[in-house]
Structures are given as structure tokens and as C-alpha cells.
Design an enzyme around this catalytic site. Structure first.
Site, PDB file in Angstrom:
ATOM      1  N   LYS A   1     -17.426  -6.230   6.974  1.00 41.05           N
ATOM      2  CA  LYS A   1     -16.176  -6.985   7.014  1.00 41.05           C
ATOM      3  C   LYS A   1     -15.702  -7.032   8.452  1.00 41.05           C
ATOM      4  CE  LYS A   1     -13.232  -6.794   2.883  1.00 41.05           C
ATOM      5  NZ  LYS A   1     -11.965  -6.215   2.414  1.00 41.05           N
TER       6      LYS A   1
ATOM      7  N   HIS B   1       0.850  -1.200   0.000  1.00 46.96           N
ATOM      8  CA  HIS B   1       0.000   0.000   0.000  1.00 46.96           C
ATOM      9  C   HIS B   1       0.886   1.251   0.000  1.00 46.96           C
ATOM     10  CE1 HIS B   1      -3.074  -2.657   2.270  1.00 46.96           C
ATOM     11  NE2 HIS B   1      -3.586  -2.446   1.079  1.00 46.96           N
TER      12      HIS B   1
ATOM     13  N   SER C   1      -3.090  -7.518   2.766  1.00 49.88           N
ATOM     14  CA  SER C   1      -3.357  -7.482   4.205  1.00 49.88           C
ATOM     15  C   SER C   1      -3.701  -8.881   4.700  1.00 49.88           C
ATOM     16  CB  SER C   1      -4.515  -6.531   4.500  1.00 49.88           C
ATOM     17  OG  SER C   1      -4.197  -5.239   4.071  1.00 49.88           O
TER      18      SER C   1
ATOM     19  N   ARG D   1      -2.188  -5.986  -8.676  1.00 51.84           N
ATOM     20  CA  ARG D   1      -1.121  -6.933  -8.355  1.00 51.84           C
ATOM     21  C   ARG D   1      -1.021  -8.041  -9.385  1.00 51.84           C
ATOM     22  NH1 ARG D   1      -3.381  -7.286  -2.379  1.00 51.84           N
ATOM     23  NH2 ARG D   1      -5.192  -6.818  -3.660  1.00 51.84           N
TER      24      ARG D   1
HETATM   25  P1  ADP Z   1      -5.970  -5.837   0.434  1.00 55.66           P
HETATM   26  O1  ADP Z   1      -6.333  -6.352  -0.946  1.00 55.66           O
HETATM   27  O2  ADP Z   1      -4.508  -5.942   0.747  1.00 55.66           O
HETATM   28  O3  ADP Z   1      -6.879  -6.275   1.546  1.00 55.66           O
HETATM   29  P2  ADP Z   1      -7.168  -3.199   0.319  1.00 55.66           P
HETATM   30  O4  ADP Z   1      -8.585  -3.554   0.136  1.00 55.66           O
HETATM   31  O5  ADP Z   1      -6.823  -2.389   1.503  1.00 55.66           O
HETATM   32  O6  ADP Z   1      -6.121  -4.330   0.347  1.00 55.66           O
HETATM   33  O7  ADP Z   1      -6.626  -2.588  -1.027  1.00 55.66           O
HETATM   34  C1  ADP Z   1      -6.595  -1.246  -1.377  1.00 55.66           C
HETATM   35  C2  ADP Z   1      -5.930  -1.111  -2.720  1.00 55.66           C
HETATM   36  O8  ADP Z   1      -4.535  -1.401  -2.574  1.00 55.66           O
HETATM   37  C3  ADP Z   1      -6.407  -2.025  -3.832  1.00 55.66           C
HETATM   38  O9  ADP Z   1      -6.411  -1.293  -5.048  1.00 55.66           O
HETATM   39  C4  ADP Z   1      -5.360  -3.102  -3.890  1.00 55.66           C
HETATM   40  O10 ADP Z   1      -5.271  -3.666  -5.182  1.00 55.66           O
HETATM   41  C5  ADP Z   1      -4.124  -2.300  -3.574  1.00 55.66           C
HETATM   42  N1  ADP Z   1      -3.043  -3.105  -3.022  1.00 55.66           N
HETATM   43  C6  ADP Z   1      -3.088  -3.924  -1.950  1.00 55.66           C
HETATM   44  N2  ADP Z   1      -1.898  -4.514  -1.741  1.00 55.66           N
HETATM   45  C7  ADP Z   1      -1.070  -4.062  -2.734  1.00 55.66           C
HETATM   46  C8  ADP Z   1       0.296  -4.340  -3.105  1.00 55.66           C
HETATM   47  N3  ADP Z   1       1.024  -5.216  -2.428  1.00 55.66           N
HETATM   48  N4  ADP Z   1       0.801  -3.690  -4.169  1.00 55.66           N
HETATM   49  C9  ADP Z   1       0.030  -2.843  -4.881  1.00 55.66           C
HETATM   50  N5  ADP Z   1      -1.261  -2.551  -4.596  1.00 55.66           N
HETATM   51  C10 ADP Z   1      -1.805  -3.159  -3.551  1.00 55.66           C
END
Ligand code: ADP
Length: 161
Positions: free
Chosen positions: A41, A17, A128, A90
Site C-alpha cells: 500500500k 479510530h 483515513s 462503519r
Molecule cells: P481506514 O478504513 O480508515 O483506512 P484502517 O485500515 O486503518 O482504516 O482501519 C482499521 C480499523 O478501524 C478497521 O476495523 C476499520 O473498520 C476501523 N475504522 C476506521 N475508521 C473508523 C471509524 N470512523 N469508526 C469506527 N471504526 C473505524
């Protein structure tokens, strides 16, 4: 003035992130990290905890702020005057859902554009969920999150267990 939002659950925020936040902050004037208050969630960290972890992590980025929101993203964007959504990609598995959401948001409000940043290869496996999975079994999470969050994450599992 280009104002963007990077929405997500951030439960907890990871180096993946942070990489997107840093890179996106260089593309826009102002970036708001929007933490979704997703009551459906079952999150490990409370909303204020998730917000303050991102604040700690982004302290040195002057054009980045953190806010929480409920409900529709497009409504929140109207409230704060943002027109760009930043998302990270990703793998192809992210693509289908992201495409649908981006198109749906554009239909809701045609001023809104979604910009995708490709994950750095160093973090393309990282989510996460992976952090929580490893931490729940006492695994090494030092490659996933900053040192100062490690104890806080482990503590959640010792409280539970
Ligand atoms: P997660 O999928 O890790 O639970 P979130 O719902 O918090 O994460 O994701 C928020 C945004 O961050 C999404 O667009 C997700 O694709 C992106 N994201 C999550 N992890 C990464 C990573 N390792 N590299 C790039 N983008 C990421």
C-alpha cells in the site's frame, strides 16, 4: 489477562479510530494498536510516523500500547500473546470483508476471536481515505483528526505538490 489487538493502517489515525481504541481499552486488560507495515500500500505517512501519531493520541490511556507488524496478524498475535482482534464496523460495506477475515483468522488459530465495535454515528462516515481526500484539496479536516495533526497532514501534500 485479556490482551487484544486493534490492527489497521492508520494512515493517518482519525477520531473514528480513537473512539474504537478508547472503547476497546475499557473492555480488555491490555490493548495493542497494531500498525500494519503494508509495503504494497502506498501510504502517506511512514510507519514510524503512523506509530508516533497514535502514541501521541493515546498517551492518556494506560493500558494501550502501539506496535508495528509485518506479515500475518495471527503470527504477530502469537508473538505478543494476544487472543482478541478488535475491528470497527462503519457500514454494511465493511461487513462482508470483515466477516471473511474474522472467519479466516479463526480457522488459522481457533483461540482467536474477533470482536466488532460499531462506529459511533458521529464518525461512521470517517475513514483515513476521507481525511486524505479532503486534505489534498485543502479542505477542512478539523472534524476528522486532532488539531496537532492538521499541519502535518497538509504538509505532506505541499511536499508532493
Ligand atoms: P481506514 O478504513 O480508515 O483506512 P484502517 O485500515 O486503518 O482504516 O482501519 C482499521 C480499523 O478501524 C478497521 O476495523 C476499520 O473498520 C476501523 N475504522 C476506521 N475508521 C473508523 C471509524 N470512523 N469508526 C469506527 N471504526 C473505524
Amino acid at each position: 489477562m485479556k490482551k487484544a489487538i486493534y490492527p489497521g493502517s492508520f494512515d493517518p489515525v482519525t477520531f473514528g479510530h480513537m473512539d474504537i481504541i478508547t472503547r476497546a481499552s475499557q473492555l480488555v486488560d491490555e490493548l495493542v494498536v497494531g500498525v500494519l507495515n503494508n509495503s504494497a500500500k502506498n501510504s502517506l505517512f511512514s510507519l514510524p510516523e503512523r506509530v508516533s501519531m497514535i502514541e501521541e493520541m493515546t498517551r492518556d490511556l494506560p493500558n494501550v500500547t502501539v506496535a508495528s507488524f509485518n506479515g500475518l496478524l495471527v503470527d504477530f498475535m502469537n508473538e505478543i500473546g494476544a487472543t482478541i482482534i478488535v475491528r470497527g464496523l462503519r457500514a454494511v460495506t465493511d461487513f462482508e470483508y470483515e466477516l471473511q477475515i474474522a472467519q479466516a483468522n479463526h480457522v488459522q488459530d481457533e483461540r482467536i476471536e474477533t470482536v466488532f465495535l460499531t462506529a459511533d454515528f458521529k464518525y461512521s462516515y470517517l475513514s483515513s481515505t476521507i481525511v486524505k481526500e479532503f486534505a489534498s484539496y485543502g479542505g477542512d479536516i478539523s472534524h476528522f483528526v486532532p488539531q496537532c495533526f492538521i499541519d502535518r497532514i497538509y504538509q505532506k501534500y505541499s511536499q508532493k505538490g
